[in-house]
Design an enzyme around this catalytic site. Structure first.
Site, PDB file in Angstrom:
ATOM      1  N   GLY A   1       0.792  -1.230   0.000  1.00  0.00           N
ATOM      2  CA  GLY A   1       0.000   0.000   0.000  1.00  0.00           C
ATOM      3  C   GLY A   1       0.815   1.267   0.000  1.00  0.00           C
ATOM      4  O   GLY A   1       0.374   2.300  -0.518  1.00  0.00           O
ATOM      5  N   ASP A   2       2.035   1.219   0.564  1.00  0.00           N
ATOM      6  CA  ASP A   2       2.865   2.415   0.636  1.00  0.00           C
ATOM      7  C   ASP A   2       3.840   2.524  -0.538  1.00  0.00           C
ATOM      8  O   ASP A   2       4.816   3.256  -0.470  1.00  0.00           O
ATOM      9  CB  ASP A   2       3.638   2.448   1.963  1.00  0.00           C
ATOM     10  CG  ASP A   2       4.559   1.246   2.136  1.00  0.00           C
ATOM     11  OD1 ASP A   2       4.437   0.283   1.345  1.00  0.00           O
ATOM     12  OD2 ASP A   2       5.395   1.271   3.058  1.00  0.00           O
ATOM     13  N   GLU A   3       3.559   1.788  -1.615  1.00  0.00           N
ATOM     14  CA  GLU A   3       4.370   1.862  -2.835  1.00  0.00           C
ATOM     15  C   GLU A   3       3.449   2.139  -4.020  1.00  0.00           C
ATOM     16  O   GLU A   3       3.132   1.237  -4.807  1.00  0.00           O
ATOM     17  CB  GLU A   3       5.159   0.559  -3.032  1.00  0.00           C
ATOM     18  CG  GLU A   3       6.125   0.256  -1.880  1.00  0.00           C
ATOM     19  CD  GLU A   3       6.740  -1.135  -1.965  1.00  0.00           C
ATOM     20  OE1 GLU A   3       6.585  -1.804  -3.009  1.00  0.00           O
ATOM     21  OE2 GLU A   3       7.379  -1.551  -0.979  1.00  0.00           O
TER      22      GLU A   3
ATOM     23  N   ARG B   1       3.692 -11.963   0.899  1.00  0.00           N
ATOM     24  CA  ARG B   1       4.140 -13.088   1.732  1.00  0.00           C
ATOM     25  C   ARG B   1       2.965 -14.029   2.011  1.00  0.00           C
ATOM     26  O   ARG B   1       3.065 -14.910   2.854  1.00  0.00           O
ATOM     27  CB  ARG B   1       4.688 -12.597   3.083  1.00  0.00           C
ATOM     28  CG  ARG B   1       5.776 -11.542   3.006  1.00  0.00           C
ATOM     29  CD  ARG B   1       7.065 -12.078   2.427  1.00  0.00           C
ATOM     30  NE  ARG B   1       8.149 -11.097   2.566  1.00  0.00           N
ATOM     31  CZ  ARG B   1       8.358 -10.073   1.752  1.00  0.00           C
ATOM     32  NH1 ARG B   1       7.544  -9.909   0.699  1.00  0.00           N
ATOM     33  NH2 ARG B   1       9.352  -9.233   1.930  1.00  0.00           N
TER      34      ARG B   1
ATOM     35  N   HIS C   1       6.897  -2.438  -7.738  1.00  0.00           N
ATOM     36  CA  HIS C   1       7.170  -2.096  -6.343  1.00  0.00           C
ATOM     37  C   HIS C   1       8.017  -0.825  -6.283  1.00  0.00           C
ATOM     38  O   HIS C   1       8.434  -0.287  -7.315  1.00  0.00           O
ATOM     39  CB  HIS C   1       7.905  -3.240  -5.643  1.00  0.00           C
ATOM     40  CG  HIS C   1       7.092  -4.493  -5.517  1.00  0.00           C
ATOM     41  ND1 HIS C   1       6.566  -4.929  -4.319  1.00  0.00           N
ATOM     42  CD2 HIS C   1       6.711  -5.411  -6.447  1.00  0.00           C
ATOM     43  CE1 HIS C   1       5.902  -6.055  -4.506  1.00  0.00           C
ATOM     44  NE2 HIS C   1       5.975  -6.371  -5.800  1.00  0.00           N
TER      45      HIS C   1
ATOM     46  N   GLU D   1      11.331  -3.266  -9.122  1.00  0.00           N
ATOM     47  CA  GLU D   1      11.490  -2.133  -8.201  1.00  0.00           C
ATOM     48  C   GLU D   1      11.770  -0.916  -9.075  1.00  0.00           C
ATOM     49  O   GLU D   1      12.827  -0.819  -9.696  1.00  0.00           O
ATOM     50  CB  GLU D   1      12.639  -2.389  -7.234  1.00  0.00           C
ATOM     51  CG  GLU D   1      12.490  -3.652  -6.400  1.00  0.00           C
ATOM     52  CD  GLU D   1      11.496  -3.497  -5.256  1.00  0.00           C
ATOM     53  OE1 GLU D   1      11.080  -2.353  -4.975  1.00  0.00           O
ATOM     54  OE2 GLU D   1      11.131  -4.527  -4.646  1.00  0.00           O
TER      55      GLU D   1
ATOM     56  N   TYR E   1      17.765 -10.909  -1.259  1.00  0.00           N
ATOM     57  CA  TYR E   1      17.363 -11.322   0.090  1.00  0.00           C
ATOM     58  C   TYR E   1      16.219 -12.321  -0.056  1.00  0.00           C
ATOM     59  O   TYR E   1      15.275 -12.089  -0.804  1.00  0.00           O
ATOM     60  CB  TYR E   1      16.941 -10.123   0.954  1.00  0.00           C
ATOM     61  CG  TYR E   1      15.708  -9.385   0.491  1.00  0.00           C
ATOM     62  CD1 TYR E   1      14.434  -9.746   0.938  1.00  0.00           C
ATOM     63  CD2 TYR E   1      15.809  -8.323  -0.410  1.00  0.00           C
ATOM     64  CE1 TYR E   1      13.306  -9.070   0.517  1.00  0.00           C
ATOM     65  CE2 TYR E   1      14.687  -7.644  -0.840  1.00  0.00           C
ATOM     66  CZ  TYR E   1      13.436  -8.023  -0.384  1.00  0.00           C
ATOM     67  OH  TYR E   1      12.319  -7.354  -0.817  1.00  0.00           O
TER      68      TYR E   1
END
Length: 447
Positions: free
Chosen positions: A80-82, A141, A180, A262, A240
């Site tokens: 939501g914050d992207e 996730r 993202h 990204e 990661y």
């Protein structure tokens, strides 16, 4: 497909969504435009936790129809914050509408790819300006994982996750990407490793994914010049490890080659930066979609008996991955990195498999397979027995007749049949050498 289709003929463009650094504003996407002679559809594939529809923009010259074209999807705003991906996908829809009859690349995409855009997978998180959804769950996730038993109970998953999974059960996407923010790199599978260590962990189609990621990175204004990631691309597990991600699930369970992109270092930039971000990512977004028809192998699988399409499978020698053809049209689309040659194999239960070698050093290859049914003599005999329309009562009466008062007649018949069989065998032995010579002089080659 069970989706709510909203189809309104309107000569207007999608309004731009403005993301402000000081407020949470959004634009209603529940409309469709008819522009320059081709249609866009808005499709609701489900609802968020708070009941907001997950609206998909469908762009094609034949929207709403099942086609033999490859399907591609972009998903934005998973976190939501992207929100930058949300903005870029609206811009992408606008640009394709505006340039369909003006730009060759726009025309190529509209007429040869079935494109789907989900600007916001997480509208609740966007409204709350937080990473997770309304239940504070990270949607990237929340998918079933190949290495660990995560989210195996479908009913316990988030409604946004279930909506995506059901969507991919309805539509066979060839490839996709999620947008993202927070870095500048094109990420490809696997996202996790078996032992949870940070290391390069490639999937069977590692070459194809590296090629896909490179298309986006090298078409971008400055992604490929990254100092952190070589050529602006990375294997997920090498960056990661994460588990329960959507990228790996797409490849394993949906036959869809998905990248995680990204696209901006700043997760929530000021709205004044949006035109620059669109300029930097525009050609990457377009070229990645167009790559579906600029490379790979495409075709259909047919039956040699009646010419009907078959929902067979396509494999490539040396790559442990299967692509399934469509149930209705028998079409398949296999993304591959350009190289000298590949051996492609088509299979279908009940049919003989076929294989051929293709070269992908210069453009895509169209390859149709016509499969022959695999029928044995034993199966034919069994089928004839089952097809026999015999009256069981009449058979029983006949047997009783033979074994009753007419036993002597039955014995005489057996003796006669035995004598005839003896004569037949002697005649056959005499003709054996001739038969072998004739059969050896004739050769049948099937291509």
């Amino acid at each position: 497909m069970g989706h709510q289709r909203i189809w309104t003929k309107m000569q207007q463009h999608f309004q731009d969504i403005q993301v402000c650094s000081s407020c949470n504003c959004s634009t209603d996407l529940q409309f469709v435009s008819l522009f320059e002679g081709f249609l866009e559809w808005a499709i609701s594939i489900g609802n968020s936790v708070n009941g907001f529809p997950l609206l998909v923009i469908e762009i094609s010259d034949k929207p709403g129809e099942e086609e033999t074209k490859p399907a591609f999807k972009y998903i934005g705003n998973v976190h939501g914050d992207e929100p930058v991906g949300r903005e870029l996908l609206i811009n992408l829809a606008n640009w394709l509408c505006d340039n369909y009859l003006k730009d060759p690349l726009a025309k190529l995409i509209v007429e040869n790819v079935h494109l789907h855009l989900l600007p916001s997978m997480n509208p609740d998180g966007f409204s709350l300006r937080k990473r997770g959804n309304a239940n504070n769950i990270d949607l990237n996730r929340d998918f079933p994982d190949q290495f660990f038993s995560l989210n195996d109970d479908e009913d316990s998953r988030q409604p946004e996750t279930r909506a995506i999974m059901n969507w991919l059960r309805d539509i066979r996407f060839t490839a996709s990407a999620t947008l993202h923010g927070g870095a500048l790199v094109a990420n490809y599978p696997w996202d996790g490793s078996e032992d949870k260590r940070t290391k390069y962990y490639g999937c069977p189609d590692d070459d194809a994914f590296r090629f896909m990621a490179s298309i986006y990175s090298h078409s971008h204004y400055n992604m490929s010049s990254s100092k952190e990631f070589l050529s602006g691309i990375t294997n997920g597990a090498a960056w990661y490890p994460l588990y329960g991600g959507m990228q790996d699930w797409n490849y394993i369970h949906a036959g869809c080659f998905e990248l995680t992109l990204e696209i901006s270092d700043n997760k929530w930039p000021n709205s004044t930066e949006l035109p620059i971000l669109w300029k930097y990512n525009k050609m990457s977004l377009l070229n990645l979609v167009a790559s579906l028809v600029k490379t790979g192998v495409h075709g259909r699988i047919y039956s040699s008996v009646d010419g009907k399409p078959l929902p067979g499978s396509i494999t490539v020698s040396g790559i442990n991955y299967t692509v399934t053809a469509g149930k209705t049209l028998g079409d398949y689309h296999r993304f591959l990195a350009p190289r000298d040659k590949y051996e492609v194999v088509a299979t279908m239960i009940g049919y003989k498999s076929k294989n051929t070698t293709i070269w992908l050093d210069d453009g895509p290859v169209t390859l149709d397979f016509v499969l022959d049914p695999e029928v044995s003599i034993k199966e034919s005999v069994v089928q004839n027995v089952y097809d026999c329309d015999c009256n069981s009562k009449s058979t029983q009466e006949f047997v009783q007749f033979l074994w009753g008062a007419h036993l002597e007649v039955f014995f005489i018949l057996i003796v006669i049949l035995g004598f005839l069989l003896f004569l037949f065998q002697r005649r056959a032995k005499i003709k054996v050498p001739t038969s072998r010579q004739l059969s050896g002089s004739k050769k049948t080659v099937e291509v």
